[in-house]
Motif scaffolding. Sequence first.
Motif, PDB file in Angstrom:
ATOM      1  N   GLU A 681       5.483 -10.885   5.423  1.00 54.68           N
ATOM      2  CA  GLU A 681       4.407 -10.272   4.937  1.00 54.68           C
ATOM      3  C   GLU A 681       4.520  -8.815   4.981  1.00 54.68           C
ATOM      4  OE1 GLU A 681       1.437 -12.225   7.802  1.00 54.68           O
ATOM      5  OE2 GLU A 681       3.083 -13.668   7.613  1.00 54.68           O
ATOM      6  N   LYS A 682       5.761  -8.270   4.935  1.00 52.81           N
ATOM      7  CA  LYS A 682       6.009  -6.853   5.141  1.00 52.81           C
ATOM      8  C   LYS A 682       7.173  -6.367   4.598  1.00 52.81           C
ATOM      9  CE  LYS A 682       7.421  -6.936   9.992  1.00 52.81           C
ATOM     10  NZ  LYS A 682       6.748  -7.021  11.518  1.00 52.81           N
ATOM     11  N   ASP A 683       6.850  -5.131   4.214  1.00 51.73           N
ATOM     12  CA  ASP A 683       8.297  -4.459   3.585  1.00 51.73           C
ATOM     13  C   ASP A 683       8.886  -3.623   4.707  1.00 51.73           C
ATOM     14  OD1 ASP A 683       8.700  -4.870   0.886  1.00 51.73           O
ATOM     15  OD2 ASP A 683       6.682  -3.906   0.331  1.00 51.73           O
ATOM     16  N   GLY A 684      10.136  -3.607   4.682  1.00 57.10           N
ATOM     17  CA  GLY A 684      10.908  -2.491   5.748  1.00 57.10           C
ATOM     18  C   GLY A 684      12.332  -2.835   5.817  1.00 57.10           C
ATOM     19  N   LYS A 698       8.106  -7.977   1.520  1.00 57.53           N
ATOM     20  CA  LYS A 698       6.987  -8.648   1.408  1.00 57.53           C
ATOM     21  C   LYS A 698       7.057  -9.745   0.450  1.00 57.53           C
ATOM     22  CE  LYS A 698       2.029  -7.947   0.919  1.00 57.53           C
ATOM     23  NZ  LYS A 698       0.934  -6.983   1.126  1.00 57.53           N
ATOM     24  N   VAL A 699       7.088 -10.882   1.003  1.00 61.18           N
ATOM     25  CA  VAL A 699       7.145 -12.098  -0.077  1.00 61.18           C
ATOM     26  C   VAL A 699       5.736 -12.575  -0.508  1.00 61.18           C
ATOM     27  CG1 VAL A 699       7.992 -14.400  -0.084  1.00 61.18           C
ATOM     28  CG2 VAL A 699       9.353 -12.566   1.163  1.00 61.18           C
ATOM     29  N   ILE A 700       4.840 -12.787   0.759  1.00 55.38           N
ATOM     30  CA  ILE A 700       3.674 -13.087   0.679  1.00 55.38           C
ATOM     31  C   ILE A 700       2.445 -12.234   1.226  1.00 55.38           C
ATOM     32  CG2 ILE A 700       3.831 -15.482   0.633  1.00 55.38           C
ATOM     33  CD1 ILE A 700       3.468 -15.754   3.571  1.00 55.38           C
ATOM     34  N   GLU A 701       1.270 -12.558   0.851  1.00 52.29           N
ATOM     35  CA  GLU A 701       0.353 -11.489   1.387  1.00 52.29           C
ATOM     36  C   GLU A 701       0.031 -11.948   2.754  1.00 52.29           C
ATOM     37  OE1 GLU A 701      -1.296  -9.103  -0.230  1.00 52.29           O
ATOM     38  OE2 GLU A 701      -0.015  -9.418  -1.658  1.00 52.29           O
ATOM     39  N   ALA A 702      -0.500 -10.946   3.669  1.00 53.66           N
ATOM     40  CA  ALA A 702      -0.664 -11.021   5.075  1.00 53.66           C
ATOM     41  C   ALA A 702      -1.707 -12.593   5.291  1.00 53.66           C
ATOM     42  CB  ALA A 702      -1.192  -9.882   5.716  1.00 53.66           C
ATOM     43  N   ILE A 703      -1.108 -13.150   6.473  1.00 57.90           N
ATOM     44  CA  ILE A 703      -2.045 -14.269   6.541  1.00 57.90           C
ATOM     45  C   ILE A 703      -3.047 -13.756   7.498  1.00 57.90           C
ATOM     46  CG2 ILE A 703      -1.907 -16.388   8.325  1.00 57.90           C
ATOM     47  CD1 ILE A 703      -0.091 -16.676   5.845  1.00 57.90           C
ATOM     48  N   GLY A 704      -4.398 -14.391   7.091  1.00 56.33           N
ATOM     49  CA  GLY A 704      -5.564 -13.842   7.832  1.00 56.33           C
ATOM     50  C   GLY A 704      -5.827 -12.569   7.586  1.00 56.33           C
ATOM     51  N   GLN A 729       3.366   3.566   2.770  1.00 53.99           N
ATOM     52  CA  GLN A 729       4.419   2.600   2.455  1.00 53.99           C
ATOM     53  C   GLN A 729       5.503   2.735   3.407  1.00 53.99           C
ATOM     54  OE1 GLN A 729       4.293   0.101   0.504  1.00 53.99           O
ATOM     55  NE2 GLN A 729       2.593   0.737  -0.537  1.00 53.99           N
ATOM     56  N   PRO A 730       6.217   1.588   3.949  1.00 51.49           N
ATOM     57  CA  PRO A 730       7.264   1.795   4.961  1.00 51.49           C
ATOM     58  C   PRO A 730       8.446   2.708   4.209  1.00 51.49           C
ATOM     59  CG  PRO A 730       6.544  -0.535   4.827  1.00 51.49           C
ATOM     60  CD  PRO A 730       5.800   0.365   3.694  1.00 51.49           C
ATOM     61  N   SER A 731       8.378   2.610   2.984  1.00 51.65           N
ATOM     62  CA  SER A 731       9.737   3.527   2.206  1.00 51.65           C
ATOM     63  C   SER A 731       9.355   5.083   2.854  1.00 51.65           C
ATOM     64  CB  SER A 731       9.769   3.445   0.893  1.00 51.65           C
ATOM     65  OG  SER A 731       8.169   3.701   0.128  1.00 51.65           O
ATOM     66  N   GLN A 732       8.095   5.384   2.786  1.00 50.11           N
ATOM     67  CA  GLN A 732       7.855   6.769   3.108  1.00 50.11           C
ATOM     68  C   GLN A 732       8.220   7.072   4.569  1.00 50.11           C
ATOM     69  OE1 GLN A 732       3.519   6.621   2.705  1.00 50.11           O
ATOM     70  NE2 GLN A 732       3.584   7.466   0.432  1.00 50.11           N
ATOM     71  N   ILE A 733       8.245   6.063   5.335  1.00 52.12           N
ATOM     72  CA  ILE A 733       8.561   6.357   6.999  1.00 52.12           C
ATOM     73  C   ILE A 733      10.172   6.373   6.937  1.00 52.12           C
ATOM     74  CG2 ILE A 733       8.781   5.137   9.090  1.00 52.12           C
ATOM     75  CD1 ILE A 733       6.275   3.630   8.419  1.00 52.12           C
TER      76      ILE A 733
END
Lengths: 910, 639
Positions: A681-684, A698-704, A729-733
């Motif tokens: 559910e996340k990029d990185g 990120k493959v799917i939307e966050a659960i709950g 965005q993680p890309s900025q990190i």
Amino acid sequence: MGNILLTIDGKEVEVEEGVTVLEAAKKSGIYIPTLCYQSSLSPFGACRLCIVEIENMRGFPSSCTTPAADGMVVHTNTPKIQELRQGTLELILSEHPYFCTICERLERCESFSPDIQKTSVVAGCHTCPKKGKCELQKVVEYVSLNKFSLTYYPRELPRMVDSPFIDRDYNLCILCGRCVRVCHESIGVSAIAFTYRGPKALVGTAFGRSLQDSGCQFCGACVDACPSGSLVERAARYEGVCDKSILTTCPYCGVGCQLNLEVKNGKVIASVPSEDGVNHGLACVKGRFAIRGPIYHPSRLKSPLIKKDGKLETATWEETENLIAGKLPSYKGDNFALICSSTCTNEEYYVAQKFTRVVMNSNNIDHKSYRQSHSPSVLSLKQSFGSPGMTNSLNEIGDAACILLIGSNVSSDNPIIRAEIKRAVDKRAKFIIVNPQSIDLCRFAYSWLQILPGSDIAFFMGMMRVIVDENLADWPFIEERCDNFDAFKEALNTITPDFVEKTTGISWQQIIETARTYAKQKPAVILYGTGITQHINGIDNVLTLCNLAMLTGNLGKPSSGIFPLEGENNAHGAGDTGATADFYPGYQPVNTETSKSEFEKAWDCTLNSKPGLTFSEIFNAGDQQQIKALYLIGNPIFNQPLPDNLRQRLEKLEILIVQDCFPSEISQLADVILPTSTFAEKDGTFTSAERKVQRVRKVIEAIGNSRPDWQIICQLAEKMGAKGFNFDQPSQIMEEITTIIPDYNGITYKKLEGGGLQLPCTDKDHGGTQILYGDKFANGKAIFSATKYKPPTELPDENYPLTLITGCSLYHLYTKVLTSKVRGLEALSTEETVEINPYDATNLGITDGDAVKVISRRGELTVCAKVTEVVASGIVSMNIHLAESLINPVIDPASGIPEFKICTVKIEKT
Amino acid sequence: MLKLSFEEIQNKAQTEWKDFCAKTRILVGAATCGRSAGALNVLNTINEELTKHTIDAVVTQVGCIGLCYIEPIISIAKPNEPYIFYASLTPELAQQIIEDYLLKGNPRPDLALGTVGNKGVKDIPQLFDLAMLKPQVRIVLRNCGFIDPININHYIVNGGYSGLIKALDMKPEDVIEEVRKSGLRGRGGAGFPTGVKWGFCRKAPGKEKYLVCNADEGDPGAFMDRSVLEGDPHAVLEGILIGAHAIGATKGYIYCRAEYPLALERLYIALGQMREYGILGDNILGTDFSFDIEIKEGAGAFVCGEETALIASIEGRRGIPRSRPPFPANSGIWDKPTNINNVETWADVSVILQRGADWFAGYGTENSKGTKTFSLAGKVKHTGLIEVPLGTTLHQVIYDIGGGIAGDKRLKAVQTGGPSGGFIPPELLETPVDYESLTRLGSIMGSGGMVVADEDNCIVDMARFFLTFTQSESCGKCAPCRVGTRQMLDILERICRGEGEEGDIEKLQHLAETVRDSSLCALGGTAPNPVLTSIRYFLNEYEAHIKEKSCPAIACKELVSYYIKPDNCAGCMICLRNCPVDAIKGDKQMIHVIDQEKCIKCGTCLDFCPSRFSAVAKVSGVLPDLPEKPIPIKKQDHI
């Protein structure tokens, strides 16, 4: 090998010598139908659909098995060939429910299929699990078979559902043998084979047993190989074809397998290994079948929780953040500690350590698997060669001439590396195993040395003594590229055959033979796991291995070097990004003024100069009440009932923040729980054991109502008024990371689209580094270390006469946080055992299957005894996730690693 | 180990042979064929008799001389007298002969078959003048039945291992040239020139090379290789050593089916004796040639006779063929160059080196040199193991050697090459037996199976029989062979049951072509031969089955009916009482009637009907008009 020129269907094709006619045709864009062909496997020639006509060659050779030759003239599609193909295909279909392939309403059935597929027996297209992905249908279309005049032979076999994950329906089998070959050739497990002959011939297990009883390790390679729907993933059986498939990195071990997560209607339906990654289309049971389970587990935390009157109650993010932001400032400094887990991305580690250091002004940040399995490697490799991490890359193992495997059960810990080892062994590499316990891979080993636990240094010093004495060392390499040889030599001189034999339990003759094999077979790789690092002298263990590689010049060349194998995902990234007590990002020591001021400048803040507490110290410090606020990301505690002393320590905390996907024993004690998203559910990025930075997508939307860790931390930091956490965005990190860590300088998300970059990657044009130290070592020269054997802290005595060693199960990963959420894995590892040698068992009156008490100085456990010769007499073995309450908590002060591998116990029959 | 030179070994063997010949010798044909006919009982009786009468004689178990139809066979020779052969023995007859000949000096010409030796015996013909033996030339079988197969000295005295000595003195290339010059072609069936094959393997790069002796004889009814291994194992082993020297092989395997326990036993003994003499192992006979042989027992899969499947099996893998190239000559066992020849080829090699290529090439035809063994089976009078020069006609084999058709019935067809071969009709009987001629007819030489069918054999049923074998022995790897043979068998079974349909023949032909052309290995490639040749030469029989639902040979059970001829029936009730299913109705003096619905076609009524009445008839096709229920017999019809 040179190039050759051949003509296929009138087209001139130039290919490398050694390729087959089929590969040549594929290369030139000519389609030849196949069913038994799979590019990763050796040619088989069974389906007979790829037959061609070759001028001046008798009959109709199969193009998949015929090597292309210079001047060859090939015809792939003459009327005679088409006629034969039609005949053969008709024959194949007469053993397979074929109606779907020639149905006149083929196009119209789409809308009905989801409902009718749920019948138990496959009778045609509607009930076929392969619908839409069936290779038979494709071939039928090409061969334009549209009538069927033969007798249909239904096999009428029951569908086999007696194993987890994989359903076998041999009514659909066309005997292409891809499953059998992938299991045998690529994986080396050989759990399935052809059975019987003639019309009864089929695929099956020995004596028709279930897959788990036949040695299957559930890697799923057979499922991916099956073209006909005979083998399917049970969970995905009725899911049909995915809408999209997104490439990401596996969250389990340190290998960094690339997985395609298949998504349908916003939901992950399957995980299929990618052809392109380090795993080359393979995965292990966890990467293949244990991806979906944790993501959709019903226990997932879906909303923040705040403890009110001793009860955890649902809260909004706003409330929760306000609560934490209000409380934490009073714990700034050494009273605060944060522990990360392996589910985090590099970006998340980075912001977590930045949060701890900058916002909380503390160096008390640590990472469990970095600290408890990886840190001796980092320190030793840095000391010997100048930078931490694997010297070479995993895909080089298969081309080595000698493999030395120490202290790792690769088949369980890093199953994909097994395939690389198998590849080398197939090419006649000498494979040497040094392990107190018999491991699965011993069946491929050239030799297996069953050393006494903890005697590694004595063993390798013995080997090196032989190498020096017999003049097998690479003297020019030592001369030109190494330092401190004399001190090392001096240490070596104290080693005598007698001492080595007594300490290791291995005869001097065997040491001599092993030394000669390793020194003469070049290039040679050294693979080691936690059996080397999780000792009180873990650092010296690794240094000794570094010496061995230096001594034989096995560095800086392809298929040589040292391979620390990492059990848990992204331990390497945790070290790189500074999520550890002793280093800032890029392994800059916390305790030097220069790096402190450098980071103060970079982050525009004042940093705490006191080195942080390590993982074990943080928990132990609870006793002295130094740590009053503890922030846990993920669950760093083994998934067991909490020991009382730990519970008391945690209860004494003034605030405990738990940020996790799942509730646990610990989270019950938390004051605040923050629900996080899983890797899907996340990029990185994750950094694998081979220093490879790879994308997590990120493959799917966050659960709950869960959020990714980086977002939670950044928002909290901002709420607390901190600057430098304004990331969308993680890309900025990652952009910030690249300015901070020199090895990451050249990394951008865009460049990572090309399939990951190996560190160091120092500028924007840099393509990554596959092999370290090709020209020079990071410090100029490699440095020999004069290591000395030190016995384990606990030795067997009258009261505790047995040595307990610990290992890892294939079906679980350390703390079991993720794996315990997968029903099939639980089913495969229901019974926890202590392995005990028959000799000891007889003396203790224990028979196989007895319930026994394993007692150490620290605790006791009741488990089932497994009487087996995989352990020598005097040794017993258990899985680490089970044995934690027994193990010796003594810590190597330099690396902070506990002596997990050895302690002494006694066993009593209950 | 004895460190003897070959000359010393020869002298030792000579001395032993002289001692042997100085005694009364009784040779008992005790190969598998003799044993199944009761040779061991005969042997026991002979030993008992000798003890009883305290006769000093050597009794030796020897291999088969090929006259299977009159086993058990023994031969007795007194010192300086010829061997006298006695056939079809029982323990009683053996006892009689011992007493009469050895005690009383009466050779019993009435019981004797023939003599072998320079001198003759009055009233007994020379054995090799017998019609069955006269046209034969025994090269491979030269020693079978005459030497003790478990005594290496017997082999050496008869010229054994002199071929090896000769070869070791020659350059490997010259040995290959010698074999090439002899015109020897692979006797396993494919007929590839042996010398050329060896040349490929010799030239293949690599230090380690392997040799294989294929003794996985699997054709139903074939027993040539077994007989050679049981009767003269050293002939094969010498050939292997010669080949090893010529090719530069380091290790040899004998792949022998485990169903040949006696052959295996004798091979193990032979290898032990060779080691003892230094003919096997390191530095053979003091030269720098080293070679060892290992026996690999196969588990009885027909397909393991195929080279690549055999290699897989030796390596410990499932015995399934793979595509060639690479050919075993370049990449065989453990991916090393490997040369595979069958038992008979190796036995030929030793004699070629012993007696020269020209001598060998003196037999046979232009393109097919030497001799070939066949197991002659089926409906001939003299079944057995034969060896004839290539080029001998089928007619000679069946009528001269085989003695013609048993029961003087009409010949229908001869089937060569086992389940992979084809049927040859009587009108082509003048065809010479050689590789090309048989292939032209749609059959193959094969390893030497030869089955003779007479007018009572249904050709469709025989094709079905052979296909049953090949389809169940298909390894299952490739679809055309696995499924194709099954589909073909399905159709043949239907036809034999009388359920054949219009178009079945075309379908069979189409399937046969797909299987033949698309299969991976020769098992599939040749499996359709019995069907294709039977359709080619006996189309009318297929048509009769399909269109008229009748079997011209009256052999297919489902197409056969029994009925009682009203004119012949005597109303004796014998058939009625013996019918196992009470399908016959009748009463005394009433004409019996068979209830066709109930009849299970067991033939009991036909067997039991007294021959003076011959009232039961077996027919195929439509029945004549018959009474529906028993009716009284007309008086005048009956005696």
